[in-house]
Design a protein around this motif. Sequence first.
Motif, short mmCIF file in Angstrom:
data_model
loop_
_atom_site.label_atom_id
_atom_site.label_comp_id
_atom_site.label_asym_id
_atom_site.label_seq_id
_atom_site.Cartn_x
_atom_site.Cartn_y
_atom_site.Cartn_z
N GLU A 73 14.99 57.46 -27.68
CA GLU A 73 14.83 55.56 -27.02
C GLU A 73 14.92 55.16 -27.91
OE1 GLU A 73 11.28 57.66 -23.84
OE2 GLU A 73 10.89 57.18 -25.74
N LEU A 74 15.69 55.18 -29.12
CA LEU A 74 15.96 53.83 -30.40
C LEU A 74 16.80 53.76 -30.37
CD1 LEU A 74 12.51 54.76 -32.55
CD2 LEU A 74 12.21 52.81 -30.38
N SER A 75 17.42 52.50 -30.35
CA SER A 75 18.62 51.84 -30.98
C SER A 75 18.57 52.70 -32.37
CB SER A 75 18.48 50.69 -31.03
OG SER A 75 18.65 50.08 -32.47
N ILE A 76 19.79 53.43 -32.85
CA ILE A 76 20.31 53.23 -34.32
C ILE A 76 19.42 52.64 -35.09
CG2 ILE A 76 22.01 53.33 -36.25
CD1 ILE A 76 22.05 55.58 -34.14
N GLY A 77 19.70 51.59 -35.40
CA GLY A 77 18.70 50.07 -36.34
C GLY A 77 17.25 50.73 -36.11
N GLN A 78 16.79 50.78 -34.72
CA GLN A 78 15.42 50.92 -34.70
C GLN A 78 14.94 52.18 -36.02
OE1 GLN A 78 15.22 51.35 -30.46
NE2 GLN A 78 14.35 48.74 -30.80
N GLN A 79 15.68 53.63 -35.62
CA GLN A 79 15.17 54.42 -35.59
C GLN A 79 15.10 53.85 -37.11
OE1 GLN A 79 17.91 57.96 -34.42
NE2 GLN A 79 18.26 56.75 -32.11
N GLN A 80 16.31 53.83 -37.70
CA GLN A 80 16.60 53.74 -39.53
C GLN A 80 15.04 52.71 -40.05
OE1 GLN A 80 17.27 54.66 -41.97
NE2 GLN A 80 18.60 54.07 -42.93
N ARG A 81 14.41 52.22 -39.10
CA ARG A 81 13.56 51.46 -39.50
C ARG A 81 11.64 51.96 -39.32
NH1 ARG A 81 13.21 46.37 -36.23
NH2 ARG A 81 14.81 47.01 -34.83
N VAL A 82 11.60 53.60 -37.91
CA VAL A 82 11.10 54.54 -37.96
C VAL A 82 11.17 54.95 -39.64
CG1 VAL A 82 9.85 56.35 -36.92
CG2 VAL A 82 11.21 54.70 -35.34
N ALA A 83 12.28 55.56 -39.50
CA ALA A 83 12.98 55.77 -41.30
C ALA A 83 11.85 55.65 -42.67
CB ALA A 83 14.03 56.41 -41.20
N LEU A 84 11.82 54.24 -42.46
CA LEU A 84 11.55 52.97 -43.37
C LEU A 84 10.61 53.23 -43.28
CD1 LEU A 84 14.34 50.24 -43.45
CD2 LEU A 84 13.09 51.74 -45.80
N ALA A 85 9.59 52.71 -42.35
CA ALA A 85 8.01 52.97 -42.13
C ALA A 85 7.56 54.81 -42.64
CB ALA A 85 7.34 52.61 -40.64
N ARG A 86 8.25 56.02 -42.06
CA ARG A 86 7.80 56.73 -42.42
C ARG A 86 7.60 57.37 -44.13
NH1 ARG A 86 11.34 61.68 -40.76
NH2 ARG A 86 12.45 60.89 -42.39
N MET A 87 8.83 56.40 -44.78
CA MET A 87 9.24 56.70 -46.00
C MET A 87 8.25 55.81 -47.18
SD MET A 87 10.33 54.65 -48.55
CE MET A 87 11.21 53.40 -48.33
N LEU A 88 7.45 55.06 -46.06
CA LEU A 88 6.55 53.82 -47.28
C LEU A 88 4.55 54.74 -46.79
CD1 LEU A 88 8.16 50.81 -46.30
CD2 LEU A 88 7.64 51.42 -48.51
N ALA A 89 5.03 55.87 -45.23
CA ALA A 89 3.30 55.72 -46.04
C ALA A 89 2.50 56.45 -46.91
CB ALA A 89 3.68 56.75 -44.64
N ASN A 90 3.44 56.69 -47.82
CA ASN A 90 1.99 57.62 -49.08
C ASN A 90 2.54 56.81 -50.24
OD1 ASN A 90 1.00 59.30 -47.67
ND2 ASN A 90 2.92 60.63 -48.26
N ASP A 91 2.95 54.99 -50.40
CA ASP A 91 2.82 54.39 -50.78
C ASP A 91 4.07 54.45 -52.49
OD1 ASP A 91 3.31 51.75 -51.11
OD2 ASP A 91 0.85 52.01 -53.10
N PRO A 92 4.56 55.01 -52.31
CA PRO A 92 5.76 56.23 -53.14
C PRO A 92 6.27 54.71 -54.31
CG PRO A 92 7.18 55.49 -51.26
CD PRO A 92 6.04 55.20 -50.78
N GLN A 93 6.35 55.10 -55.69
CA GLN A 93 6.82 54.18 -56.30
C GLN A 93 8.35 54.01 -56.52
OE1 GLN A 93 4.39 51.86 -57.95
NE2 GLN A 93 4.18 52.52 -56.05
N VAL A 94 9.47 55.03 -56.64
CA VAL A 94 10.37 55.70 -56.95
C VAL A 94 11.00 55.83 -55.12
CG1 VAL A 94 12.20 57.14 -57.19
CG2 VAL A 94 10.33 56.56 -58.60
N ILE A 95 12.00 55.20 -54.22
CA ILE A 95 12.57 54.71 -52.98
C ILE A 95 14.16 56.01 -53.41
CG2 ILE A 95 13.67 54.50 -51.15
CD1 ILE A 95 11.03 52.68 -51.35
N LEU A 96 14.49 56.90 -52.97
CA LEU A 96 15.75 56.92 -53.27
C LEU A 96 16.74 57.14 -51.95
CD1 LEU A 96 14.74 60.87 -55.52
CD2 LEU A 96 15.09 58.46 -55.99
N ALA A 97 17.26 56.60 -52.27
CA ALA A 97 18.54 55.83 -51.04
C ALA A 97 19.76 56.29 -50.56
CB ALA A 97 18.13 54.64 -50.49
N ASP A 98 19.97 57.55 -49.68
CA ASP A 98 20.85 58.19 -49.51
C ASP A 98 21.85 57.74 -48.71
OD1 ASP A 98 23.05 59.74 -50.12
OD2 ASP A 98 22.56 61.41 -48.79
N GLU A 99 23.27 56.62 -48.84
CA GLU A 99 23.68 56.10 -47.95
C GLU A 99 22.62 55.30 -47.22
OE1 GLU A 99 26.84 55.46 -47.83
OE2 GLU A 99 27.78 56.29 -49.55
#
Length: 165
Positions: A73-99
């Motif tokens: 029910e979300l656009s591609i950009g919104q899905q990517q932002r949900v993925a960003l929010a999920r990635m930040l959930a545990n306050d990581p110090q290192v972010i690995l971004a694959d493409e």
Amino acid sequence: MYEMSSDQRAALRKTSMGLVFQTFNLVPYLTALENVKLPLYLAGVKPEEQDGRAIELLERVGLGNRVDHKPSELSIGQQQRVALARMLANDPQVILADEPTGNLDPETASQMMDYLEQFNREGKTIIMVTHDPRAAARARRRLRIEDGRIVDDQRQQNDQTLQVA
């Protein structure tokens, strides 16, 4: 890391690393809120704290009004932002971004890079693999690898992140 047990490596990934994928890897039957709560649940965060943290993160990426929507029910950009929010959930110090901009239109890709730059300014280390020259141009340091060898190593002259028009 190779001397760690698989459980120790998993604990390190869970607490210190965030992953952003080209394909987002959202759980399709969970809402945006539930997708962001998932790493909090796995980390043993108290249930009463999970909702607040997940909502805060979804608001940070501009999705406070989409918490009950499933990925379909979300656009591609919104899905990517949900993925960003999920990635930040545990306050990581290192972010690995694959493409991280691979499946995005140019405007949304630029927004994604804005977020990554913001996280970097907040003290997070970003390691990004990309074939997108616009995304690579915004990095403070760029390594070009061919056949498993570093063939070029470029750093920004000043410590300011390059803005690409």
